[in-house]
Design an enzyme around this catalytic site. Sequence first.
Site, mmCIF file in Angstrom:
data_model
loop_
_atom_site.group_PDB
_atom_site.id
_atom_site.type_symbol
_atom_site.label_atom_id
_atom_site.label_comp_id
_atom_site.label_asym_id
_atom_site.label_seq_id
_atom_site.Cartn_x
_atom_site.Cartn_y
_atom_site.Cartn_z
ATOM 1 N N ASP A 57 9.370 14.316 14.583
ATOM 2 C CA ASP A 57 9.781 13.033 14.017
ATOM 3 C C ASP A 57 10.603 12.241 15.047
ATOM 4 O O ASP A 57 10.365 11.055 15.275
ATOM 5 C CB ASP A 57 10.601 13.311 12.739
ATOM 6 C CG ASP A 57 11.153 12.068 12.095
ATOM 7 O OD1 ASP A 57 10.406 11.385 11.368
ATOM 8 O OD2 ASP A 57 12.339 11.747 12.322
ATOM 9 N N GLY A 76 5.575 5.213 -3.020
ATOM 10 C CA GLY A 76 6.379 6.439 -2.969
ATOM 11 C C GLY A 76 7.838 6.034 -2.802
ATOM 12 O O GLY A 76 8.278 4.996 -3.316
ATOM 13 N N ILE A 116 18.601 0.924 10.026
ATOM 14 C CA ILE A 116 19.290 0.396 11.224
ATOM 15 C C ILE A 116 18.369 -0.610 11.924
ATOM 16 O O ILE A 116 17.226 -0.281 12.233
ATOM 17 C CB ILE A 116 19.651 1.539 12.206
ATOM 18 C CG1 ILE A 116 20.545 2.571 11.530
ATOM 19 C CG2 ILE A 116 20.307 0.977 13.460
ATOM 20 C CD1 ILE A 116 20.901 3.762 12.417
ATOM 21 N N GLU A 145 11.645 18.161 4.025
ATOM 22 C CA GLU A 145 10.427 18.397 3.244
ATOM 23 C C GLU A 145 10.288 19.899 2.978
ATOM 24 O O GLU A 145 10.914 20.718 3.657
ATOM 25 C CB GLU A 145 9.194 17.999 4.068
ATOM 26 C CG GLU A 145 9.249 16.636 4.674
ATOM 27 C CD GLU A 145 8.795 15.572 3.701
ATOM 28 O OE1 GLU A 145 8.012 15.898 2.804
ATOM 29 O OE2 GLU A 145 9.234 14.423 3.844
ATOM 30 N N LYS A 181 9.832 8.634 17.258
ATOM 31 C CA LYS A 181 10.792 7.522 17.267
ATOM 32 C C LYS A 181 11.231 7.188 18.689
ATOM 33 O O LYS A 181 11.388 6.022 19.038
ATOM 34 C CB LYS A 181 11.993 7.882 16.383
ATOM 35 C CG LYS A 181 11.628 7.936 14.899
ATOM 36 C CD LYS A 181 12.710 8.610 14.077
ATOM 37 C CE LYS A 181 12.396 8.564 12.585
ATOM 38 N NZ LYS A 181 13.289 9.418 11.792
ATOM 39 N N GLY A 227 15.713 7.171 3.348
ATOM 40 C CA GLY A 227 16.093 6.830 1.978
ATOM 41 C C GLY A 227 15.388 5.559 1.558
ATOM 42 O O GLY A 227 15.064 4.696 2.383
ATOM 43 N N MET A 241 0.893 -1.174 0.000
ATOM 44 C CA MET A 241 0.000 0.000 0.000
ATOM 45 C C MET A 241 0.923 1.214 0.000
ATOM 46 O O MET A 241 1.537 1.539 1.008
ATOM 47 C CB MET A 241 -0.894 0.006 1.250
ATOM 48 C CG MET A 241 -1.797 -1.214 1.333
ATOM 49 S SD MET A 241 -3.178 -1.004 2.468
ATOM 50 C CE MET A 241 -2.373 -0.957 4.045
ATOM 51 N N GLY A 255 17.033 16.979 -0.721
ATOM 52 C CA GLY A 255 15.886 16.071 -0.634
ATOM 53 C C GLY A 255 15.734 15.452 0.751
ATOM 54 O O GLY A 255 14.936 14.540 0.943
ATOM 55 N N VAL A 257 9.591 4.894 -0.152
ATOM 56 C CA VAL A 257 9.882 3.614 0.517
ATOM 57 C C VAL A 257 9.339 2.441 -0.303
ATOM 58 O O VAL A 257 10.034 1.435 -0.504
ATOM 59 C CB VAL A 257 9.296 3.593 1.954
ATOM 60 C CG1 VAL A 257 9.620 2.275 2.639
ATOM 61 C CG2 VAL A 257 9.836 4.761 2.774
HETATM 62 N N1 HSE Z 1 12.522 12.717 8.052
HETATM 63 C C1 HSE Z 1 13.257 11.673 8.668
HETATM 64 C C2 HSE Z 1 14.686 12.101 8.906
HETATM 65 C C3 HSE Z 1 13.296 10.411 7.878
HETATM 66 O O1 HSE Z 1 15.097 13.191 8.475
HETATM 67 O O2 HSE Z 1 15.411 11.356 9.530
HETATM 68 C C4 HSE Z 1 12.106 9.546 8.023
HETATM 69 O O3 HSE Z 1 11.973 9.072 9.326
#
Ligand code: HSE
Length: 433
Positions: free
Chosen positions: A201, A12, A136, A190, A205, A302, A9, A187, A14
């Site tokens: 982000d 893009g 990782i 965003e 995590k 990436g 699904m 890149g 990934v």
């Molecule tokens: N935007 C995240 C980063 C990558 O810059 O590490 C995706 O988790």
Amino acid sequence: MKKVKIALMGLGNVGTGVWMILDSNKKEIMKRSGYDVEVAKILVRNKDKKRDVEVPEEIITTDFNDILEDDSIKIVIEVMGGIEPAKEYMLKCMDRNKHIVTANKMLIATEGDELFEKAHDKGVVFNYEASVAGGIPIIKGIEESLTANKIEEFYGIVNGTTNYILSKMQLERLNFDVALKQAQDMGYAEADPTSDIEGFDAQYKLAILSSLAFGTKVDVNNVYREGITKIESIDMKYAKKFDMVIKLLAIAKESNGKLELKVQPTMIPKEHPLANVYDSFNAIFIKGNAVGDLMFYGRGAGSLPTGSAVVGDIVAILRSNVDVANYSHIAQNDLWHREIQNISESHSKFYIRITVIDQPGVLGEITTILGKYNVSLRSVIQKGEENSKGQVTIVLFTHKTSEADVSSAIEELMNLKPVITIDNVIRIEDFKN
Ligand code: HSE
């Protein structure tokens, strides 16, 4: 050779990586998993979009029901991102006994409970290695390889965009805006970089990793978060004077019986392994009570690195031979209840940069206020020359002190007449308790 059908699904960044890996490493994956993996369907928003990979037209669909209702599809890979419809689709797929692999950190960190419970109830596998630090293997590292340990603490550089920006600011003395622009051109960042630069982000995590490392549910809102937008190159310069560098760290440790979970720009000694993680690389430094110090290092984003984690999760499902329901495992992220410390209870060493009017007695007034709140100083730098307005910079490095005391002292300092601005306050982590 047994065959298994899977569906993607999302196609893009990934999803494209997953497709490329399944294609280019097909033989290896067959040998290692014992299965010939066939991507039977790919759900996309726009069929006509130009893609970086050539995919047979007949497997592309814009209708989720093509995946849901096909009982021959055993594993569904969610790489579309966002909360909805990703969540609804995964819940529905699990209801139809399909195993799930996802890279969706925001969804897992904020609404993961419902997904984990559904997987448990339906006896399906829910794997999410790609959700933290891309390629990782940190989720399986903690969940499986380090399961013999009590994890005492970990420190992660888990956001590549901010690490790239801070690296540029440190090594090339760029200011924040220029470094951000370069990150966008490369890149990494965003067009709207908020989630990265404001630390959201990394906050997601950290919630996911600390939940696994400490075996407890973690409400992402209890993870303290500060981004890097206040950091200036001059802070990097002062850090250097004290043999330190500035990194955006995701920190998890035990403190007075509670968990301390913070995402914050942090000054760390330049000889620490994390200080030497540059560019868009990620790293997680873990201390286990049996294994000791351990560091994971690699690409946190990436298409191929993240695809590597996704395909690893697919192979793990195939190897475990769970192509029917009734899979059951002990959820490693919900073993105990643990209190999470409020930031005001935390203790750190601090760097404080202040602009003041250069007049006799200012330093004395500042240190008196700090003393009143038990903030003890380790060093003070006053820059020689004043600017055209008669102002100078004073930089203070404190000993370990309570967050609440520092906040009160700073509030009072701001009301001091000769103090023009409190330019920055950055916590210092020297990895000593
Ligand atoms: N935007 C995240 C980063 C990558 O810059 O590490 C995706 O988790």
